[in-house]
Enzyme design. Sequence first.
Site, PDB file in Angstrom:
ATOM      1  N   HIS A  76       8.045   6.898   9.691  1.00  0.00           N
ATOM      2  CA  HIS A  76       6.874   7.143   8.835  1.00  0.00           C
ATOM      3  C   HIS A  76       7.231   8.026   7.628  1.00  0.00           C
ATOM      4  O   HIS A  76       6.418   8.851   7.192  1.00  0.00           O
ATOM      5  CB  HIS A  76       5.737   7.802   9.628  1.00  0.00           C
ATOM      6  CG  HIS A  76       5.203   6.949  10.736  1.00  0.00           C
ATOM      7  ND1 HIS A  76       4.134   6.113  10.581  1.00  0.00           N
ATOM      8  CD2 HIS A  76       5.593   6.794  12.028  1.00  0.00           C
ATOM      9  CE1 HIS A  76       3.879   5.486  11.725  1.00  0.00           C
ATOM     10  NE2 HIS A  76       4.763   5.876  12.611  1.00  0.00           N
ATOM     11  N   ASN A 149      -2.162   4.041  14.268  1.00  0.00           N
ATOM     12  CA  ASN A 149      -1.549   2.992  13.448  1.00  0.00           C
ATOM     13  C   ASN A 149      -2.609   1.990  13.015  1.00  0.00           C
ATOM     14  O   ASN A 149      -3.740   2.040  13.494  1.00  0.00           O
ATOM     15  CB  ASN A 149      -0.480   2.243  14.260  1.00  0.00           C
ATOM     16  CG  ASN A 149       0.857   2.974  14.283  1.00  0.00           C
ATOM     17  OD1 ASN A 149       1.095   3.892  13.501  1.00  0.00           O
ATOM     18  ND2 ASN A 149       1.732   2.559  15.180  1.00  0.00           N
ATOM     19  N   HIS A 340       0.232  15.803  15.130  1.00  0.00           N
ATOM     20  CA  HIS A 340       0.694  15.856  16.517  1.00  0.00           C
ATOM     21  C   HIS A 340      -0.421  15.361  17.432  1.00  0.00           C
ATOM     22  O   HIS A 340      -1.514  15.953  17.433  1.00  0.00           O
ATOM     23  CB  HIS A 340       1.048  17.311  16.852  1.00  0.00           C
ATOM     24  CG  HIS A 340       1.569  17.504  18.242  1.00  0.00           C
ATOM     25  ND1 HIS A 340       1.943  16.471  19.060  1.00  0.00           N
ATOM     26  CD2 HIS A 340       1.788  18.635  18.956  1.00  0.00           C
ATOM     27  CE1 HIS A 340       2.356  16.950  20.212  1.00  0.00           C
ATOM     28  NE2 HIS A 340       2.272  18.268  20.179  1.00  0.00           N
TER      29      HIS A 340
HETATM   30 FE1  HDE Z   1       5.037   8.473  16.202  1.00  0.00          FE
HETATM   31  N1  HDE Z   1       6.303   9.857  15.463  1.00  0.00           N
HETATM   32  N2  HDE Z   1       6.132   8.345  17.879  1.00  0.00           N
HETATM   33  N3  HDE Z   1       3.847   6.956  16.905  1.00  0.00           N
HETATM   34  N4  HDE Z   1       3.944   8.536  14.549  1.00  0.00           N
HETATM   35  C1  HDE Z   1       6.212  10.454  14.263  1.00  0.00           C
HETATM   36  O1  HDE Z   1       6.440  12.752  13.880  1.00  0.00           O
HETATM   37  C2  HDE Z   1       7.082   9.211  18.252  1.00  0.00           C
HETATM   38  C3  HDE Z   1       3.980   6.299  18.094  1.00  0.00           C
HETATM   39  C4  HDE Z   1       2.792   7.863  14.287  1.00  0.00           C
HETATM   40  O2  HDE Z   1       1.829  10.827   8.797  1.00  0.00           O
HETATM   41  C5  HDE Z   1       7.187  11.572  14.091  1.00  0.00           C
HETATM   42  O3  HDE Z   1       5.898  14.189  12.233  1.00  0.00           O
HETATM   43  C6  HDE Z   1       7.542   8.916  19.582  1.00  0.00           C
HETATM   44  C7  HDE Z   1       2.838   5.486  18.355  1.00  0.00           C
HETATM   45  C8  HDE Z   1       2.336   8.149  12.951  1.00  0.00           C
HETATM   46  O4  HDE Z   1       3.100  12.519   9.335  1.00  0.00           O
HETATM   47  C9  HDE Z   1       7.910  11.635  15.443  1.00  0.00           C
HETATM   48  C10 HDE Z   1       6.852   7.813  19.975  1.00  0.00           C
HETATM   49  C11 HDE Z   1       2.005   5.665  17.282  1.00  0.00           C
HETATM   50  C12 HDE Z   1       3.266   9.047  12.432  1.00  0.00           C
HETATM   51  C13 HDE Z   1       7.240  10.504  16.199  1.00  0.00           C
HETATM   52  C14 HDE Z   1       5.961   7.459  18.900  1.00  0.00           C
HETATM   53  C15 HDE Z   1       2.657   6.584  16.387  1.00  0.00           C
HETATM   54  C16 HDE Z   1       4.248   9.271  13.452  1.00  0.00           C
HETATM   55  C17 HDE Z   1       8.046  11.483  12.849  1.00  0.00           C
HETATM   56  C18 HDE Z   1       6.945   7.047  21.279  1.00  0.00           C
HETATM   57  C19 HDE Z   1       0.645   5.008  17.035  1.00  0.00           C
HETATM   58  C20 HDE Z   1       3.263   9.647  11.052  1.00  0.00           C
HETATM   59  C21 HDE Z   1       7.531  12.524  11.901  1.00  0.00           C
HETATM   60  C22 HDE Z   1       6.895   7.856  22.439  1.00  0.00           C
HETATM   61  C23 HDE Z   1      -0.364   5.454  17.961  1.00  0.00           C
HETATM   62  C24 HDE Z   1       2.606  10.985  11.023  1.00  0.00           C
HETATM   63  C25 HDE Z   1       6.535  13.244  12.634  1.00  0.00           C
HETATM   64  C26 HDE Z   1       2.509  11.487   9.595  1.00  0.00           C
HETATM   65  C27 HDE Z   1       5.327  10.137  13.316  1.00  0.00           C
HETATM   66  C28 HDE Z   1       7.571  10.229  17.469  1.00  0.00           C
HETATM   67  C29 HDE Z   1       5.122   6.315  18.964  1.00  0.00           C
HETATM   68  C30 HDE Z   1       2.060   6.969  15.149  1.00  0.00           C
HETATM   69  C31 HDE Z   1       9.397  11.569  15.395  1.00  0.00           C
HETATM   70  C32 HDE Z   1       8.613   9.674  20.336  1.00  0.00           C
HETATM   71  C33 HDE Z   1       2.583   4.614  19.585  1.00  0.00           C
HETATM   72  C34 HDE Z   1       1.116   7.584  12.265  1.00  0.00           C
HETATM   73  O5  HDE Z   1       7.670  12.829  16.095  1.00  0.00           O
END
Ligand code: HDE
Length: 714
Positions: A76, A149, A340
Amino acid sequence: MAKKQKPIANEKLTDLEQNRTSSEGQFLTTNQGLKINDNNNSLKAGERGATLLEDFILREKITHFDHERIPERIVHARGSAAHGVFKLYEPMAKYTKAGFLNDNTKETPVFVRFSTVAGSRGSSDLARDVRGFSVKFYTDEGIYDLVGNNMPVFFIQDAMKFPDLIHAVKPEPHNEIPQAASAHDTFWDFISLMPESMHMIMWAMSDRALPRSLRMMEGFGVHTFRLTNNKNKSCFVKFHWKPLLGVHSVCWDEAQKISGKDPDFHRRDLWEAIESGNFPEWELGFQIIPEEDEHKYPFDLLDPTKLIPEEIVPVMRVGKMTLNRNPSNFFAETEQVAFHPGHLVPGIDFSNDPLLQGRLFSYTDTQLSRLGSPNFHEIPINRSISPINNNQRDGHMRQTINVDKTSYHPNSISGGCPFQAKAAEGGFTSYAERIDAVKVRNRSKSFFDHFSQATLFFNSQSPAEQKHIVDALTFELGKVERGYIRERVLGMLTQIDKNLVTQVADGLGLPVPKGPQTPMNFGVPADANEKDYEPVKTKPVIDKSPALSMKDTIKNSIKTRKIAFLIGKGVDDNSVAKMKTALEKEGATVKLIAPKLGAVKTAKEQQLTVGGSFLTDASVCYDAVFIPAGKHCKALAQEPDAIHFINEAFRHCKAIAADGEAVDLLQYTYVNPNGQHEKVIAEGVLLNKQPRDFINAIAKHRFWERELARKVPA
Ligand code: HDE
């Protein structure tokens, strides 16, 4: 420019305000406040001599510059954001005690960041990708983040697979190719071995992955969450955001061209809409599932690769979010904002979805390396508007000056402060879920149906949408170099729909496989019997879900749509004025496009200021095209770029209107290759029609049927 922005007189802005600074009317200084006398020359040993180490002004300036960048988000990274407010319709006390979901007289400030997932910070907005939809609510009870999402399901079922998924989709490790694209071997290699990804693959290959605008996307919390009321009664909930402009997409050919013409297309669109007072709006929706219905469905509520069809559990609209202010500084706000899923308020809680559970660890962890300190909550955009009091102290870049004499609990020196809060005083308590379990590293059998909802999604699409999925898969797999990966994906597709796999196989010049290639290695533990991990197929609760098709979205408005008028010397004044006035009255924006910038002389010798030229503008950046009547049409007929503009708009199934002489101009285009324009030549092409007809046509967004009927080499 006069802004129609609504002043937000809330605490959040006041809080941010403390950190705002403007240099207007001020002297240039160093970071220590020293006024600078010469900002052009370094300190040297003589005019032609070496620069002196002593030059602390130069060193400060360059050192700060050297450290301007922070690591981009691992996923992202590319994002655009805006401020706004959330207003509740009716108190939701029956389901939740969350304060902001109970007071419908209040506006809760929000900050919303949209993003693509795979690409780097500077990648194109129009990549085929899932879009992030993160909402930060600044509530009176603390920060609540809904980090969702624009698609309601996900590729994988367990957090353990997330690094694998992301490594697979990111550019390949040896040559860092391709940027912001899933059309390459490592992604499809991984997918071909992960049957659980098939439902999400249908979404990602659909037009949902190519939004027309961030303002025209749905949002989903994806996981099942819990709501708890003040009687400690809990229910499950799926969160939705419904855009009031409907859900609309561009097509793949268009997306690729926009990536070249305007890689900031979505960012610009969001920015301009807010600047011009067209505030984007979404309704927050709940799908409520009573606790006792937890096991009622043929899929598991904890499985993030499944959705609950809206026809089975309707989406209750509970409030409206309006984005009404652009950020003042991209880095300070959009880049430094830290979401978060574990930022919760009382009344909202987690489910045991194993993907969500893993996320609860990941987000704070990532902020520590991205923002560099456990004090990232002190960055203005991340600050809670409710008071923060605890015994956490110090750390890099600490801003707070704690004046207490103690930083531990319990204490007597500070009279026990800060105190714990009882639940009745707003203290957070986790839902007391009953757990009686054996510790296992495994996956529940209730997660084993990987294909039924992929089929449900495909079946729910219109013929044009289905064709786009076929085309997307053929494109993506066509970019895959290893034949065995293509074949393995085809094997998976046999489990979704026969027509789908037949068409994709045909496009790839491959036979349709009999079935999936075994073994299907979807996370089988090393010691397990693979047979025990065979996918199962259940009977879906519904065969078709109209809510899943964009064909069934809202199509009654042209508000904020961009319409190109192709003009030139001798253009008919009335033809331009009548259409322009009518479109603008409906909230659309009109841009006059001519062979050259500057002004054109109309038939009545008036000067019309040109908004863009065929060099600077392209039809892919517009929703519809109008060619007014007038002598200019003859010249346009000789202008290849004008012909191309019209052909492209036609190919992309947009509404096209032509008046007077412009009707003849169409003979030179693919709109009417046979020159028989007196007949109805295609859906959405309007010859000498009233503005109202054009408005109705634009509101339909696209005439995808046209695409199935006629190929245009634009
Ligand atoms: Fe994320 N995801 N994600 N994700 N995600 C991040 O956090 C992660 C997942 C989503 O605009 C990171 O600050 C793991 C699902 C959005 O700043 C990180 C897993 C969904 C955003 C991270 C998922 C999301 C992130 C990278 C699986 C939809 C952008 C930067 C266990 C419900 C937030 C950050 C923004 C961002 C980890 C799966 C949505 C690395 C480990 C499912 C919208 O922490």
